[in-house]
Design a protein around this motif. Structure first.
Motif, PDB file in Angstrom:
ATOM      1  N   ALA A 151       0.985  -4.410 -17.510  1.00  0.00           N
ATOM      2  CA  ALA A 151       1.751  -3.315 -16.984  1.00  0.00           C
ATOM      3  C   ALA A 151       2.095  -3.649 -15.537  1.00  0.00           C
ATOM      4  O   ALA A 151       1.536  -4.806 -14.997  1.00  0.00           O
ATOM      5  N   GLY A 152       3.299  -3.221 -15.001  1.00  0.00           N
ATOM      6  CA  GLY A 152       3.547  -3.469 -13.859  1.00  0.00           C
ATOM      7  C   GLY A 152       5.040  -4.167 -13.645  1.00  0.00           C
ATOM      8  O   GLY A 152       5.610  -3.925 -14.548  1.00  0.00           O
ATOM      9  N   PRO A 153       5.330  -4.921 -12.669  1.00  0.00           N
ATOM     10  CA  PRO A 153       4.408  -5.298 -11.398  1.00  0.00           C
ATOM     11  C   PRO A 153       4.215  -4.411 -10.335  1.00  0.00           C
ATOM     12  O   PRO A 153       5.188  -3.610 -10.502  1.00  0.00           O
ATOM     13  N   TYR A 154       2.870  -4.327  -9.764  1.00  0.00           N
ATOM     14  CA  TYR A 154       2.599  -3.543  -8.891  1.00  0.00           C
ATOM     15  C   TYR A 154       2.903  -4.051  -7.429  1.00  0.00           C
ATOM     16  O   TYR A 154       2.937  -3.482  -6.513  1.00  0.00           O
ATOM     17  N   TYR A 155       3.214  -5.378  -7.448  1.00  0.00           N
ATOM     18  CA  TYR A 155       3.337  -6.126  -6.029  1.00  0.00           C
ATOM     19  C   TYR A 155       4.010  -7.479  -6.532  1.00  0.00           C
ATOM     20  O   TYR A 155       3.844  -8.184  -7.606  1.00  0.00           O
ATOM     21  N   GLU A 156       4.888  -7.851  -5.453  1.00  0.00           N
ATOM     22  CA  GLU A 156       5.798  -9.136  -5.720  1.00  0.00           C
ATOM     23  C   GLU A 156       5.720  -9.967  -4.309  1.00  0.00           C
ATOM     24  O   GLU A 156       5.676  -9.673  -3.423  1.00  0.00           O
ATOM     25  N   THR A 157       5.222 -11.211  -4.779  1.00  0.00           N
ATOM     26  CA  THR A 157       5.136 -12.213  -3.778  1.00  0.00           C
ATOM     27  C   THR A 157       5.940 -13.384  -4.059  1.00  0.00           C
ATOM     28  O   THR A 157       6.275 -13.507  -5.258  1.00  0.00           O
ATOM     29  N   GLY A 158       5.748 -14.308  -3.432  1.00  0.00           N
ATOM     30  CA  GLY A 158       6.261 -15.737  -3.598  1.00  0.00           C
ATOM     31  C   GLY A 158       5.689 -16.774  -3.037  1.00  0.00           C
ATOM     32  O   GLY A 158       5.033 -16.535  -2.124  1.00  0.00           O
ATOM     33  N   ASP A 284       2.299   2.514  -0.332  1.00  0.00           N
ATOM     34  CA  ASP A 284       2.335   1.927   0.884  1.00  0.00           C
ATOM     35  C   ASP A 284       1.037   2.355   1.641  1.00  0.00           C
ATOM     36  O   ASP A 284       0.805   1.375   2.501  1.00  0.00           O
ATOM     37  N   GLN A 285       0.384   3.405   1.567  1.00  0.00           N
ATOM     38  CA  GLN A 285      -0.688   3.431   1.978  1.00  0.00           C
ATOM     39  C   GLN A 285      -1.744   2.400   1.793  1.00  0.00           C
ATOM     40  O   GLN A 285      -2.340   1.813   2.869  1.00  0.00           O
ATOM     41  N   ALA A 286      -1.905   2.013   0.415  1.00  0.00           N
ATOM     42  CA  ALA A 286      -3.088   1.144   0.106  1.00  0.00           C
ATOM     43  C   ALA A 286      -2.657  -0.020   0.703  1.00  0.00           C
ATOM     44  O   ALA A 286      -3.271  -1.000   1.127  1.00  0.00           O
ATOM     45  N   TYR A 287      -1.244  -0.508   0.667  1.00  0.00           N
ATOM     46  CA  TYR A 287      -0.853  -1.573   1.281  1.00  0.00           C
ATOM     47  C   TYR A 287      -1.005  -1.857   2.761  1.00  0.00           C
ATOM     48  O   TYR A 287      -1.603  -2.935   3.427  1.00  0.00           O
ATOM     49  N   GLU A 288      -0.802  -0.874   3.458  1.00  0.00           N
ATOM     50  CA  GLU A 288      -1.048  -0.783   5.059  1.00  0.00           C
ATOM     51  C   GLU A 288      -2.399  -1.137   5.312  1.00  0.00           C
ATOM     52  O   GLU A 288      -2.760  -1.707   6.549  1.00  0.00           O
ATOM     53  N   ASN A 289      -3.386  -0.515   4.441  1.00  0.00           N
ATOM     54  CA  ASN A 289      -4.612  -0.734   4.816  1.00  0.00           C
ATOM     55  C   ASN A 289      -5.310  -2.123   4.522  1.00  0.00           C
ATOM     56  O   ASN A 289      -6.456  -2.405   4.689  1.00  0.00           O
ATOM     57  N   THR A 290      -4.458  -2.892   3.564  1.00  0.00           N
ATOM     58  CA  THR A 290      -5.165  -4.002   3.265  1.00  0.00           C
ATOM     59  C   THR A 290      -4.228  -5.194   3.930  1.00  0.00           C
ATOM     60  O   THR A 290      -4.382  -5.859   4.776  1.00  0.00           O
ATOM     61  N   VAL A 291      -2.965  -5.557   2.787  1.00  0.00           N
ATOM     62  CA  VAL A 291      -2.211  -6.673   3.141  1.00  0.00           C
ATOM     63  C   VAL A 291      -1.616  -6.431   4.279  1.00  0.00           C
ATOM     64  O   VAL A 291      -1.190  -7.373   5.148  1.00  0.00           O
ATOM     65  N   GLY A 292      -1.421  -5.068   4.357  1.00  0.00           N
ATOM     66  CA  GLY A 292      -0.446  -4.646   5.723  1.00  0.00           C
ATOM     67  C   GLY A 292      -1.017  -5.037   7.068  1.00  0.00           C
ATOM     68  O   GLY A 292      -0.197  -5.143   8.015  1.00  0.00           O
ATOM     69  N   VAL A 293      -2.253  -5.417   6.978  1.00  0.00           N
ATOM     70  CA  VAL A 293      -2.870  -5.995   8.412  1.00  0.00           C
ATOM     71  C   VAL A 293      -2.170  -7.143   8.940  1.00  0.00           C
ATOM     72  O   VAL A 293      -2.060  -7.289  10.050  1.00  0.00           O
ATOM     73  N   VAL A 294      -1.818  -8.046   7.945  1.00  0.00           N
ATOM     74  CA  VAL A 294      -1.081  -9.344   8.400  1.00  0.00           C
ATOM     75  C   VAL A 294       0.276  -9.429   7.863  1.00  0.00           C
ATOM     76  O   VAL A 294       1.005 -10.504   8.430  1.00  0.00           O
ATOM     77  N   ALA A 295       0.764  -8.705   7.165  1.00  0.00           N
ATOM     78  CA  ALA A 295       2.192  -8.810   6.508  1.00  0.00           C
ATOM     79  C   ALA A 295       2.790  -7.281   6.591  1.00  0.00           C
ATOM     80  O   ALA A 295       2.277  -6.210   6.641  1.00  0.00           O
ATOM     81  N   GLU A 296       4.232  -7.494   7.117  1.00  0.00           N
ATOM     82  CA  GLU A 296       4.926  -6.029   6.783  1.00  0.00           C
ATOM     83  C   GLU A 296       4.863  -5.691   5.519  1.00  0.00           C
ATOM     84  O   GLU A 296       4.691  -6.296   4.415  1.00  0.00           O
ATOM     85  N   PRO A 298       6.648  -4.366   2.621  1.00  0.00           N
ATOM     86  CA  PRO A 298       7.595  -4.427   1.610  1.00  0.00           C
ATOM     87  C   PRO A 298       8.176  -3.285   0.868  1.00  0.00           C
ATOM     88  O   PRO A 298       7.255  -2.348   0.848  1.00  0.00           O
ATOM     89  N   ALA A 299       9.114  -3.309   0.236  1.00  0.00           N
ATOM     90  CA  ALA A 299       9.464  -2.048  -0.798  1.00  0.00           C
ATOM     91  C   ALA A 299       8.623  -2.749  -1.935  1.00  0.00           C
ATOM     92  O   ALA A 299       9.027  -3.920  -2.312  1.00  0.00           O
ATOM     93  N   PRO A 300       8.084  -1.742  -2.591  1.00  0.00           N
ATOM     94  CA  PRO A 300       7.302  -2.055  -3.959  1.00  0.00           C
ATOM     95  C   PRO A 300       8.371  -2.452  -4.948  1.00  0.00           C
ATOM     96  O   PRO A 300       9.508  -2.188  -4.913  1.00  0.00           O
ATOM     97  N   PRO A 301       7.987  -3.454  -5.733  1.00  0.00           N
ATOM     98  CA  PRO A 301       8.798  -3.927  -6.748  1.00  0.00           C
ATOM     99  C   PRO A 301       9.184  -2.985  -8.068  1.00  0.00           C
ATOM    100  O   PRO A 301       8.408  -2.260  -8.183  1.00  0.00           O
ATOM    101  N   PRO A 302      10.449  -3.193  -8.708  1.00  0.00           N
ATOM    102  CA  PRO A 302      10.531  -2.166  -9.626  1.00  0.00           C
ATOM    103  C   PRO A 302       9.811  -2.448 -10.957  1.00  0.00           C
ATOM    104  O   PRO A 302       9.520  -3.811 -10.948  1.00  0.00           O
ATOM    105  N   ILE A 303       9.492  -1.462 -11.787  1.00  0.00           N
ATOM    106  CA  ILE A 303       8.525  -1.942 -12.709  1.00  0.00           C
ATOM    107  C   ILE A 303       9.584  -2.405 -13.819  1.00  0.00           C
ATOM    108  O   ILE A 303      10.250  -1.808 -14.403  1.00  0.00           O
TER     109      ILE A 303
END
Lengths: 352, 217
Positions: A151-158, A284-296, A298-303
């Motif tokens: 299911a997802g993706p819920y996050y996209e990185t590279g 957004d909230q979940a991201y800001e509290n975790t990965v957001g500490v060191v990275a901006e 992003p817009a969530p990826p389309p499912i």
């Protein structure tokens, strides 16, 4: 004496092969107790909290069980770290949000049983019904989709590069490392490594079993650059200091939620739920509290699992459901017993 | 997917890893034999500090988990200014580690040599080193071929731990494939096939050596 020993050893060898042949299948993935009937539209009168698909049979089964067993990483900074107060990180937050949508009682943690799922265990855990889902920096790709579902993706990185602070060697891209003068580091068993080797065939590479060792080796000056998913590198920068992430992303790593092969109800529900948390700001909230500490953030990826099959349950309220990404041109995800060992184009993964 | 097909499909990666493992394990074992004989000689020598040193050495290496030795050696020494490649580090660590076990094995072999042999050797005027080197050790080794064979096998399998300090071996290949194909069981079973074949042959070799050098006491 001699022949007997040989015979016993031969027998052991045969047994081992048989055992491996039985267990090593992608062909006989568990059904995960899911039905493949289309999910019925939910009739929850929760106002804004639509829960389409959450009442489908496959999801109902989890609700009846009372706990959802989720495989996560225990050693992945920012995503899944096992601390005395529970598992912390973006993956763990997503897990809580997913489970909250099933029970809707404001206390998802009481319904979650976290298990450590190291990379190599992710598929077996799903196939052997040891966990209900895997949320562990799990890159979605074609090959994995043949043995599990996503299911997802819920996050996209590279994939990116991490170098000592100040970038003494002036490294910007994998091509800069395509020389025997510089040494690169990655983790064995990762397609981060495979990707990198395709882009820099002449690079001098060392591999360890964890990225922290790469970081350690970089501290010792044995290694000039470390490569893997940007998100993981940011975690290392956060943990170690003295490093920086450089260059453009040179691969796509969509992180998805792994579920047993054929668990369609669950997949449709999770897609719907991911869409929901993206819409209502919880993502957004979940991201800001975790990965957001060191990275901006992003817009969530389309499912879009992109492995065929409908993405959203019927009557979904997700704005994406009627837009692009709802259907896919890929062939269906019928598991074929023919597997290639080469990664599909563009398919790669987080190793750690 | 069965391991055999898996192995054939990914032969290059596996064989590459296996060759490196084979080299490291065998090199390490040769050095470990040297370490083992030296340590055993120290332990039976009349010089007390050497006895103590050998006892200490064996205690340390037998009671420290191999993984920790690898880690300290590879990541600790650079802090002191010594840096070795993963391959060299693996060979050194395995020589020291297996050497400790071999030292004990050789010592038990020495203890099984009839004291009359050593006395006779001394009686014809040989010094300690000659007694040990020409009379006692050759007999001692002949009596412990079996246990040495066991240690060879253990050493081969332990060498795989070199993967944790970046040595590319067949299990590294398996790890890589497990992750990219989502089939860890087939990947690791394929790696195991190499071991079974290699160590079956090794066991046979040691058995035949044993039969060839065994002597009646």
């Amino acid at each position: 004496m001699r022949t007997r020993r040989l015979r016993v050893l031969g027998l052991v060898m045969i047994l081992m092969l048989l055992l491996a042949a039985c267990g090593g299948g992608g062909e006989e993935a568990e059904e995960g107790g899911a039905t493949s009937e289309p999910a019925g539209a939910a009739s929850e009168a929760d106002g804004a909290e639509t829960t389409v698909g959450a009442d489908a049979e496959g999801v109902q089964a989890l609700r009846d069980a009372g706990t959802v067993r989720i495989g996560v990483k225990y050693d992945q900074p920012l995503f899944g770290v096992n601390t005395p107060s529970g598992v912390e990180g973006f993956d763990a937050e997503i897990a809580k949000l997913m489970v909250e949508g099933i029970f809707r009682d404001g206390d998802p943690e009481s319904h979650i049983e976290f298990t450590e799922a190291v990379s190599a265990n992710r598929e077996p855990f799903l196939q052997n019904d040891e966990v209900d889902m895997v949320i562990a920096t799990y890159t979605m790709n074609e090959e994995r989709d043949q043995v599990v579902d996503f299911a997802g993706p819920y996050y996209e990185t590279g994939q990116q590069l991490m170098v000592p602070e100040g970038n003494p060697e002036g490294i910007q891209a994998p091509e800069d490392l395509n020389t025997s003068d510089l040494r690169s580091c990655s983790v064995e068993g990762s397609t981060s490594l495979q990707n990198f080797q395709e882009l820099a065939p002449d690079a001098d590479i060392i591999t360890f079993d964890t990225y922290t060792k790469c970081a350690e080796a970089m501290n010792d000056g044995r290694v000039d650059a470390t490569t893997t998913d940007g998100a993981i590198l940011f975690g290392l920068v956060d943990e170690f200091g003295g490093f920086e992430v450089v260059g453009e992303e040179f691969s796509d790593e969509p992180y998805g939620i792994g579920i047993p092969d054929g668990a369609t109800d669950l997949r449709l529900y999770l897609n719907e739920r991911i869409c929901q948390i993206q819409e209502n700001g919880e993502w957004d909230q979940a991201y800001e509290n975790t990965v957001g500490v060191v990275a901006e953030t992003p817009a969530p990826p389309p499912i879009d699992p992109a492995f065929g099959d409908p993405v959203f349950p019927e009557g979904s309220e997700c704005p994406q459901a009627s837009g692009a990404g709802a259907t896919s041109s890929e062939a269906g995800s019928e598991a074929t017993s023919e597997m290639t060992s080469e990664p599909a184009a563009g398919a790669s993964e987080a190793a750690s | 997917m069965n391991p055999i097909t898996f192995l054939i499909d990914n032969w290059d990666l596996y064989i590459d890893g296996f060759i490196r493992l084979f080299q490291a394990a065998n090199l390490a074992f040769v050095f470990a034999m040297v370490v083992g004989v030296v340590i055993a000689s120290f332990r039976v020598s009349p010089i007390r500090p050497l006895q103590r040193f050998a006892a200490f050495y064996v205690t340390v290496f037998r009671n420290t988990p191999l993984l920790i030795i690898f880690f300290l050696f590879f990541f600790g020494l650079p802090k002191l200014g010594f840096t070795f490649t993963p391959f060299v580090s693996t060979v050194i660590v395995m020589s020291l580690y297996t050497g400790a076990y071999l030292g004990e094995t050789v010592r038990s072999g020495i203890n099984s040599v009839d004291t009359g042999q050593a006395e006779a050797a001394r009686a014809i005027g040989l010094n300690f080193r000659e007694v040990l080197g020409t009379v006692v050790i050759p007999q001692a080794l002949r009596t412990v071929v079996g246990p040495i064979g066991n240690l060879y096998i253990a050493n081969a399998k332990n060498t795989v731990i070199g993967t944790t300090i970046g040595l590319f071996v067949e299990t590294t290949a398996a790890q890589r494939l497990a992750n990219s194909t989502g089939q860890p069981i087939a990947a690791f079973a394929a790696a195991a096939i190499f071991f079974v074949v290699w160590l079956l042959i090794a066991a046979q070799v040691f058995t035949s050596i044993e039969q060839r050098v065994a002597f009646k006491r």
